[in-house]
Design a protein around this motif. Structure first.
Motif, short mmCIF file in Angstrom:
data_model
loop_
_atom_site.label_atom_id
_atom_site.label_comp_id
_atom_site.label_asym_id
_atom_site.label_seq_id
_atom_site.Cartn_x
_atom_site.Cartn_y
_atom_site.Cartn_z
N ASP A 98 4.44 34.68 55.00
CA ASP A 98 5.41 33.74 55.56
C ASP A 98 6.23 34.44 56.64
OD1 ASP A 98 4.57 31.91 53.64
OD2 ASP A 98 6.08 32.56 52.19
N GLY A 99 6.71 33.63 57.60
CA GLY A 99 7.49 34.17 58.70
C GLY A 99 8.72 34.93 58.24
N HIS A 100 9.39 34.42 57.21
CA HIS A 100 10.60 35.08 56.71
C HIS A 100 10.29 36.49 56.20
CE1 HIS A 100 14.33 35.82 54.54
NE2 HIS A 100 13.62 36.09 53.47
N ASP A 101 9.18 36.63 55.48
CA ASP A 101 8.81 37.94 54.94
C ASP A 101 8.46 38.92 56.06
OD1 ASP A 101 9.20 37.11 52.32
OD2 ASP A 101 7.13 36.43 52.10
N ILE A 102 7.82 38.41 57.11
CA ILE A 102 7.47 39.29 58.24
C ILE A 102 8.73 39.74 58.96
CG2 ILE A 102 6.17 39.46 60.39
CD1 ILE A 102 4.34 37.23 59.32
N ARG A 103 9.66 38.82 59.17
CA ARG A 103 10.92 39.15 59.83
C ARG A 103 11.69 40.21 59.03
NH1 ARG A 103 12.46 34.44 60.12
NH2 ARG A 103 14.08 34.28 58.52
N THR A 104 11.73 40.02 57.71
CA THR A 104 12.42 41.00 56.85
C THR A 104 11.74 42.37 56.93
OG1 THR A 104 13.14 39.26 55.34
CG2 THR A 104 13.11 41.51 54.48
N TYR A 105 10.41 42.38 56.97
CA TYR A 105 9.65 43.62 57.07
C TYR A 105 10.00 44.37 58.36
CZ TYR A 105 5.53 46.56 57.95
OH TYR A 105 4.68 47.61 58.25
N ILE A 106 10.10 43.64 59.48
CA ILE A 106 10.44 44.26 60.77
C ILE A 106 11.86 44.81 60.74
CG2 ILE A 106 10.65 43.90 63.25
CD1 ILE A 106 8.60 41.60 62.97
N GLU A 107 12.79 44.02 60.21
CA GLU A 107 14.18 44.46 60.10
C GLU A 107 14.29 45.74 59.26
OE1 GLU A 107 15.98 41.07 58.37
OE2 GLU A 107 16.26 39.99 60.27
N ASP A 108 13.59 45.75 58.13
CA ASP A 108 13.66 46.92 57.24
C ASP A 108 13.08 48.16 57.91
OD1 ASP A 108 14.79 45.30 55.34
OD2 ASP A 108 12.98 45.08 54.12
N ALA A 109 12.01 47.98 58.70
CA ALA A 109 11.42 49.13 59.41
C ALA A 109 12.40 49.67 60.44
CB ALA A 109 10.11 48.71 60.07
#
Length: 493
Positions: free
Chosen positions: A83-94
């Motif tokens: 999901d888009g939300h999970d991808i966005r969170t992944y980028i933020e965390d990186a």
């Protein structure tokens, strides 16, 4: 003003864009060029790029996340199609984990970049609110993708002003859109349309996908069971690397199969679709006019689109629009589609170089007159690269290779005492081709505005991660390049 209190006036590298590409580029710079300073200029107010912009129902990856994620940060979510939300969170965390976030300057909309050979510098101008910020850098790396964030492609529909319902473009989805128990028509047949249909179907009265022509649609499992097993028995980073390679090989292999055996590929794709659709389905709605992979394939996780159609919650109509009416859409076949909401999933607006105005020594650069070099640099453009991902595989596979090449190139300049280098201004010889090797409408509409590629290496974008990975480790950094030594320019301290 020349700069604000938080934006350095000069850095070694300016990265434009804080999405997957930009965060990945920053990581590689920190890893491979640890002495170099950099700033990421992001026009929006958050990290994520595409995955922060698009907020329509069901927004998800159109590639598996083991290849779309960073090779240096394992993807641990169970979903392979995320999901888009999970991808966005992944980028933020990186960005947080690797200390990249502190180098991002939000709200910086880059307007232009001007190169001076005398000073060996790019002067980059950004709009920040009502002010203008000017910075210099030795290298500019565009990681903002190739479509406009200002708006998607919107055809001129006859009678649109007479429609009494709502018209929504997915790129600007309203947070408060109420579509429960409404009749919805989604215009389009690409990745956005096939995502919206199953995501909205349970809530609406009925939803129809209106397509001018079909797209190849294939099913992938939402979760990769083999990946789950590998992650249980192997260390996280090793498992991620192995799964990434496995999935990349499968993707490349299927692409080559489609290109070499288009009839067999067509039979396979249509056969898989037919088995998931209701008996008696008119397969003309799923049979494109083109060969597989002349345009991108659409992925539906666990066959959700087919399941929605099978349960009678959605329908597909293949036709052209005669005119909008107050209550819906009249088609050229004579059919009328009732609609309370029309979603125009009609595609992206592709742009070159992030719509930047580029100059080299006072001469404006026409993007169509330059040739791509090794998939990221361009003829006659010094110390400049544009990150363009694969069209037949995950974007990040190529993006990461491009970022590693940029680092190699910067280190090569230092090692040889060069101030700057650029691909041969003459570019490629022979018949030019579009930089994006697809027949999709969003590419053909702007083919005359995009850079070109040649027919032979290094003046091509090769759609093969395995071969590109091999070449990147052995790349000739001097091939078809023109360099200028530091002693011949006024390089800043």
């Amino acid at each position: 003003m020349s700069a604000d209190s938080t934006t350095p006036s000069h850095v070694d590298v300016i990265i434009v864009g804080a999405g997957l590409s930009g965060i990945g580029a920053a990581y590689r710079l920190q890893e491979q060029c640890p002495g170099k300073s950099y700033t990421i200029l992001e026009s929006r107010s958050a990290v994520g790029g595409t995955w922060d912009l698009f907020r329509y129902p069901g927004i998800r990856s159109d590639s598996d996340m083991y290849t779309l994620s960073f090779p240096f940060r394992p993807w641990t979510n169970r979903k392979a199609i995320a999901d888009g939300h999970d991808i966005r969170t992944y980028i933020e965390d990186a960005a947080d984990e690797f200390g990249i976030a502190q180098n991002i300057r939000f709200g910086h909309r880059v307007l232009s970049a001007s190169w001076s050979s005398e000073a060996a510098l790019w002067t980059v101008t950004s709009q920040v609110g009502e002010q203008t910020v000017v910075q210099t850098a030795s290298f500019v790396y565009l990681c903002s993708g190739y479509y406009s964030y200002d708006g998607g492609y919107q055809p001129e529909f006859p009678g649109l002003s007479s429609f009494e319902g709502q018209v929504i473009h997915p790129q600007f989805w309203p947070e408060d859109l109420a579509y429960a128990d409404k009749k919805v028509v989604v215009i389009g047949s690409g990745a956005t349309a096939v995502t919206l249909i199953p995501s909205m179907a349970d809530d609406v009265e009925h939803i129809t996908m209106l397509q001018r022509s079909p797209t190849y649609i294939t099913t992938l499992p939402a979760e990769d069971k083999i990946a789950h097993v590998m992650r249980k028995v192997m260390p996280a980073k090793l498992a991620h690397r192995a799964i990434r390679r496995k999935n990349a090989i499968i993707t490349i292999g299927f692409f080559q199969f489609c290109r070499r055996f288009p009839k067999a590929a067509t039979k396979l794709l249509l056969g898989r679709a037919k088995r998931q659709l209701p008996d008696g389905t008119d397969m003309s709605h799923f049979t494109p006019r083109y060969k597989p992979w002349d345009q991108r394939l659409c992925i539906v996780p666990d066959g959700d689109l087919f399941r929605t159609i099978r349960h009678g919650k959605a329908s597909i109509v293949t036709d052209t629009i005669r005119s909008f009416t107050p209550t819906g859409v009249d088609l050229d076949s004579g059919e009328h589609l009732d609609a309370d909401i029309v979603v125009t999933a009609t595609g992206l607006q592709v742009v070159a170089f992030g719509q930047l105005e580029l100059e080299v020594d006072g001469v404006k650069v026409d993007p169509h007159n330059v040739y791509v070099y090794k998939g990221l640099m361009f003829s006659g453009l010094p110390n400049f690269a544009w990150c363009v991902g694969y069209t037949n595989a995950s974007w990040t596979l190529r993006a990461d290779l491009s970022s590693q090449y940029v680092c190699q190139f910067i280190n090569h300049l230092d090692a040889k005492g060069y101030a700057f280098g650029m691909p041969d201004p003459k570019g490629a010889s022979g018949q030019p081709r579009p930089i994006l090797d697809l027949t999709s409408g969003y590419v053909l509409r702007v083919a005359g505005q995009l850079p070109q590629q040649g027919t032979e290496s290094p003046w091509t974008i090769r759609q093969n991660w395995l071969l590109d990975s091999y070449d990147m480790r052995r790349t000739d950094l001097d091939q078809d390049m023109v360099f200028t030594e530091k002693s011949k320019v006024s390089v800043p301290a």
